[in-house]
Every structure is written in C-alpha cells, then in structure tokens.
Motif scaffolding. Structure first.
Motif, short mmCIF file in Angstrom:
data_model
loop_
_atom_site.label_atom_id
_atom_site.label_comp_id
_atom_site.label_asym_id
_atom_site.label_seq_id
_atom_site.Cartn_x
_atom_site.Cartn_y
_atom_site.Cartn_z
N GLU A 70 0.84 -1.26 -0.05
CA GLU A 70 -0.15 -0.08 0.15
C GLU A 70 0.73 1.17 0.29
O GLU A 70 0.23 2.36 0.21
CB GLU A 70 -0.76 0.26 1.13
CG GLU A 70 -1.81 -1.14 1.33
CD GLU A 70 -2.76 -1.15 2.57
OE1 GLU A 70 -2.08 -0.74 3.54
OE2 GLU A 70 -3.93 -1.46 2.54
N PHE A 71 2.21 1.11 -0.23
CA PHE A 71 3.14 2.35 -0.15
C PHE A 71 2.45 3.38 -1.19
O PHE A 71 2.85 4.64 -1.03
CB PHE A 71 4.26 1.97 -0.15
CG PHE A 71 4.82 1.59 -1.51
CD1 PHE A 71 5.47 2.51 -2.27
CD2 PHE A 71 4.91 0.17 -1.82
CE1 PHE A 71 6.08 2.08 -3.37
CE2 PHE A 71 5.42 0.00 -2.90
CZ PHE A 71 6.01 0.55 -3.84
N ILE A 72 2.02 3.12 -2.32
CA ILE A 72 1.31 4.04 -3.22
C ILE A 72 -0.10 4.44 -2.92
O ILE A 72 -0.16 5.66 -2.97
CB ILE A 72 1.75 3.47 -4.64
CG1 ILE A 72 3.25 3.48 -5.07
CG2 ILE A 72 1.13 4.42 -5.66
CD1 ILE A 72 3.60 2.91 -6.25
N SER A 73 -0.84 3.42 -2.99
CA SER A 73 -2.35 3.74 -2.82
C SER A 73 -2.72 4.34 -1.47
O SER A 73 -3.70 5.21 -1.57
CB SER A 73 -2.98 2.36 -2.74
OG SER A 73 -2.76 1.64 -1.66
N ASN A 74 -1.79 4.28 -0.47
CA ASN A 74 -2.04 5.02 0.94
C ASN A 74 -1.75 6.57 0.70
O ASN A 74 -2.27 7.45 1.34
CB ASN A 74 -1.06 4.67 1.80
CG ASN A 74 -1.48 3.49 2.71
OD1 ASN A 74 -2.69 2.91 2.47
ND2 ASN A 74 -0.59 2.65 3.42
N ARG A 75 -1.27 7.24 -0.42
CA ARG A 75 -1.21 8.48 -0.70
C ARG A 75 -2.21 9.00 -1.46
O ARG A 75 -2.23 10.20 -1.71
CB ARG A 75 0.33 8.65 -1.50
CG ARG A 75 1.54 8.21 -0.86
CD ARG A 75 2.61 8.47 -1.71
NE ARG A 75 3.94 7.39 -1.31
CZ ARG A 75 4.75 7.95 -0.17
NH1 ARG A 75 4.48 8.88 0.33
NH2 ARG A 75 5.78 7.10 0.26
N PHE A 76 -3.05 8.06 -1.97
CA PHE A 76 -4.17 8.68 -2.62
C PHE A 76 -5.29 9.29 -1.75
O PHE A 76 -5.41 8.69 -0.50
CB PHE A 76 -4.84 7.74 -3.33
CG PHE A 76 -4.10 7.05 -4.66
CD1 PHE A 76 -3.24 7.90 -5.19
CD2 PHE A 76 -3.91 5.79 -5.03
CE1 PHE A 76 -2.10 7.51 -6.30
CE2 PHE A 76 -3.38 5.40 -6.23
CZ PHE A 76 -2.41 6.05 -6.74
N PRO A 77 -6.22 9.94 -2.14
CA PRO A 77 -7.43 10.42 -1.37
C PRO A 77 -8.18 9.03 -0.85
O PRO A 77 -8.26 8.07 -1.56
CB PRO A 77 -8.24 11.38 -2.22
CG PRO A 77 -7.40 11.52 -3.33
CD PRO A 77 -6.35 10.30 -3.41
N ARG A 81 -9.19 5.44 -2.77
CA ARG A 81 -8.39 4.27 -2.35
C ARG A 81 -9.57 3.25 -2.11
O ARG A 81 -9.42 2.03 -2.20
CB ARG A 81 -7.92 4.52 -0.86
CG ARG A 81 -6.52 4.66 -0.94
CD ARG A 81 -5.76 4.57 0.39
NE ARG A 81 -6.51 5.10 1.65
CZ ARG A 81 -6.62 6.07 2.31
NH1 ARG A 81 -5.56 6.90 1.82
NH2 ARG A 81 -7.34 6.61 3.26
#
Length: 170
Positions: A70-77, A81
C-alpha cells in the motif's frame, strides 16, 4: 450465514494442518524406528496441503487479511482508495472464475470416472478436488459480496477503511 461457512472452512483448514503435522511426524517416526514409510504419505500430504491453504481463504478475505502493498495507494485520497479496494475485489472475482469452472470440471470428471491415485491405498482423487472447489467457491462468494457491499458503501458517501495490519517490526 457466509460467516458461519467461513468459520467451518477455517476449522477444517486448521484440522488439515494438524493432520499434516501428525502424518509427517508419524512417517518420520516410522522411518526412523521401523525402517519403513507409511503408505501413500506423499499423496495424502499433497491433498491435505490443498485443504490447509484453500479452505481458510474465504475467512482471510472476509478479514481483509491478504498481503497488500500500500505504499503508493496510501497516498491517494480515501475515496480513490475505496474504489481501488472495490476494483481489487472485482479483479479477484474475475481471476477466480476460471479456477472455479476448472475445479468443477475436474471434480465432475474424477467423480464420474472413479479416478484414484496409484499407490498402496488407491486413494480416490475426488476428495481433494472437492476441497479445492469448496475453498475457491467460498472465496469467490466472499469477494463478490465485498465488492457489492463496498460499492454500496461508497455510493452512499462512505469510504472503505480496511483494518490496519501491523508487523513485528512496527
């Protein structure tokens, strides 16, 4: 209802792990003490591994306990997500559909033909195929339910916030 089925399958998976341990330990003792092996141990271990891995799959899916990066998707709104989580469930349903079909065909073929493993015990093939089909089917149903429920939650204005998994390093 689905939760009860998942608990039963989880229990059966745990029983398969216990049987695996007992079978492997018994075979080691038989080789060491009696200089012989238990008949068809490799076949039984292989079939029990299917149960140990696939039967608890639906319970792991319900707990959203699959491995995730989730290191990329956790940066999404949060809304995006949430939609990615739904997309993951839909992709899981699509990925499991051919396995479900192939599992059904394999079970039907083995049941109808009376296929068995060649060995001392001539064990039938269909029980392992049935366990495979049960595990995949329960996971498919749970993924479809999650996709439906999560979509309704998002459309109602909510977000999907899966429980955070911690590691020993944290």
């Amino acid at each position: 209802m689905l939760g009860k089925l998942e608990n039963v399958l989880l229990g059966l998976g745990a029983a398969a792990v216990a049987l695996l341990g007992l079978l492997i330990a018994s075979n080691v003792v038989a080789r060491a003490v009696f200089d012989t092996a238990l008949p068809d141990t490799v076949t039984m271990v292989r079939e029990l591994m299917v149960a140990a891995i696939l039967l608890p799959l639906a319970a792991a899916t319900a707990a959203r306990a699959h491995v995730a990066v989730e290191f990329i998707s956790n940066r999404f709104p949060p809304k995006l997500r949430s939609w990615l989580i739904v997309l993951g469930s839909v992709m899981g349903v699509l990925a499991l559909t051919p396995l479900l079909y192939a599992g059904w065909r394999e079970l039907a073929h083995n049941w109808g033909s009376g296929s068995f493993f060649y060995g001392d015990l001539n064990l039938p093939k269909w029980p392992g195929r049935l366990l495979f089909l049960m595990g995949i089917a329960a996971c498919w149903i749970r993924l479809a339910e999650l996709a439906f429920r999560d979509t309704r939650t998002i459309l109602a204005g909510g977000i999907i916030d899966p429980p955070k998994q911690t590691t020993e390093a944290e």
